[in-house]
Design a protein around this motif. Structure first.
Motif, short mmCIF file in Angstrom:
data_model
loop_
_atom_site.label_atom_id
_atom_site.label_comp_id
_atom_site.label_asym_id
_atom_site.label_seq_id
_atom_site.Cartn_x
_atom_site.Cartn_y
_atom_site.Cartn_z
N LYS A 13 0.83 -1.20 0.00
CA LYS A 13 0.00 0.00 0.00
C LYS A 13 0.87 1.25 0.00
O LYS A 13 0.63 2.19 -0.77
CB LYS A 13 -0.93 -0.01 1.20
N LEU A 16 2.45 1.81 -3.39
CA LEU A 16 1.47 2.33 -4.34
C LEU A 16 1.16 3.80 -4.06
O LEU A 16 1.16 4.62 -4.99
CB LEU A 16 0.19 1.49 -4.31
N PRO A 23 -4.80 2.61 -3.63
CA PRO A 23 -5.31 1.24 -3.61
C PRO A 23 -6.68 1.15 -2.94
O PRO A 23 -6.97 1.86 -1.98
CB PRO A 23 -4.26 0.48 -2.79
N SER A 25 -8.96 -1.79 -1.20
CA SER A 25 -8.75 -3.14 -0.71
C SER A 25 -9.53 -3.40 0.57
O SER A 25 -9.81 -2.48 1.32
CB SER A 25 -7.26 -3.36 -0.44
N LEU A 68 -3.44 -7.26 -8.01
CA LEU A 68 -3.29 -5.87 -8.44
C LEU A 68 -3.99 -5.75 -9.79
O LEU A 68 -3.63 -6.46 -10.74
CB LEU A 68 -1.81 -5.50 -8.57
#
Length: 80
Positions: A13, A16, A23, A25, A68
């Protein structure tokens, strides 16, 4: 591919976010993966990725713990 170290979602995370990717999620920061693998070779402890529409069949049947993926393909993931 087997990885000796756990790959924590928190680290993914942060990587990213550091690249201006937000993200989405259901994972917690303490969730982890044991390896990164292809869609069709992933197990329930692996992280995989989807980047080629020709792999759509493999996407719908992957056993990966996480993937991903672009948001527009998220409904093609297997239901868990």
């Amino acid at each position: 591919m087997k990885n000796i170290n756990k790959i924590y979602y928190k680290d993914i995370k942060n990587l990213l976010l550091g690249n201006q990717i937000d993200p989405v999620s259901n994972f917690t920061d303490n969730d982890y993966f044991l390896s990164i693998n292809s869609l069709n070779k992933s197990t329930n402890n692996d992280l995989t990725f989807f980047s080629n529409i020709s792999q759509m069949d493999n996407l719908s049947t992957t056993k990966a713990k996480g993937c991903l993926i672009q948001r527009k393909y998220i409904n093609s993931l297997p239901k868990k």
